[in-house]
Structures are given as C-alpha cells and as structure tokens.
Design a protein around this motif. Structure first.
Motif: not given
Length: 165
Positions: A27-29, A124-126, A146-149, A152-163
């Motif tokens: 879920e991290a990649f 990954t938001s989690s 939302p639902s970036a990844l 196996d049928g499970t969606y994962y949101d990504d948090v977008l960050m900038v420096l």
C-alpha cells in the motif's frame, strides 16, 4: 550507520531492498512487486545511473537498510520541482531516525540542484508515522488523492505534500 548516494555497483542490494518493500508494504508504493520482480540488476543499474534521479541508501556496515529517491522534473515548465519517491526503511531498523536522515540527504540534494524550488511527495493516508516525519521536515499538506491506489479491491488515499525550499 551511514547515508550514501547509491551508484550502479549497489544495484543488486538496491534491487533486493526495493523488492522487499514492494512485497511486504504494497500500500506504500504505486509500483507492485509483480511489476518489478522480473527486472534484472542491470535494470536497477540503469535506474541508479539516471541523470534525473538520485537514490540514497542507509548502510549499517555494508547492509542496505533504507532507501529514498529524489527525481527531478525534466519538462521546462516543471524544472523548479523535484519529487521524493520510493522511501523505505527495513522494519527492524525503524525508530532510529534513519528515514529522517535519508530525507535530509534528499532535501539537501534538491537544494543543491540549480533551479529546484519545491519538493513534492505523496504518502498513504494511513501511514501516520511517515506523515509525522514529513511534517517535522517542513512538508505541508496541500491535498488528498482519494482512492489513489487499488490493491485487491481495497482503495488507499494518498496525502499530497510539498516542501518549499
């Protein structure tokens, strides 16, 4: 523990840790183990030799225990940006500040590249621990994918960050 920029002769060790990351932390990649397991050490050598990216490794003795890559944008309108990708520290090496030190090296490299003003990443938001580390380094959240990844049928949101450098 020492942080070094990886070179082509590190390809076999880099391949090993990259595949471990993809296999056990799917879920991290955005890449998958199945997509990269067929790649050879030579394919990983080419990644490490690419002029538009820099990969840093954390070494305990000569064992590679953590990695992170900084990828520069190549298009004229985006050259002021770089991206952090493929951040991973082996589970048994977590909690010792290794991820933060890897990130500090990647950020320092971004600052040293003429014209780079911003560094982007997604997480990954989690992944609360990673988000806390990125916050401590000055990254700011600017959105959610939302639902970036879908794994196996499970969606994962990504948090977008900038420096901003």
């Amino acid at each position: 523990m020492e942080i070094r920029e990886l070179e082509s002769h590190h390809a076999a060790r880099y391949r090993k840790i990259r595949l471990e990351a993809l296999q056990y932390h799917t879920e991290a990649f955005s890449s998958s183990y199945e997509e990269e397991v067929g790649l050879s050490s030579e394919d990983f050598e080419k990644r490490l030799e690419a002029k538009e990216s820099f990969t840093f490794g954390a070494f305990d003795q000569e064992q590679l225990i953590g990695i992170v890559s900084l990828v520069l944008e190549s298009r004229a309108k985006l050259k002021h940006r770089a991206n952090i990708v493929a951040m991973y520290v082996r589970p048994e090496s977590r909690g010792f500040g290794i991820g933060k030190r890897l990130m500090q090296h990647a950020i320092a490299k971004a600052k040293a590249v003429k014209g780079v003003e911003q560094v982007y990443l997604s997480v990954t938001s989690s992944n609360v621990t990673a988000k806390r580390m990125y916050d401590s380094l000055g990254f700011r959240r600017y959105g959610t994918n939302p639902s970036a990844l879908k794994i196996d049928g499970t969606y994962y949101d990504d948090v977008l960050m900038v420096l901003f450098l």
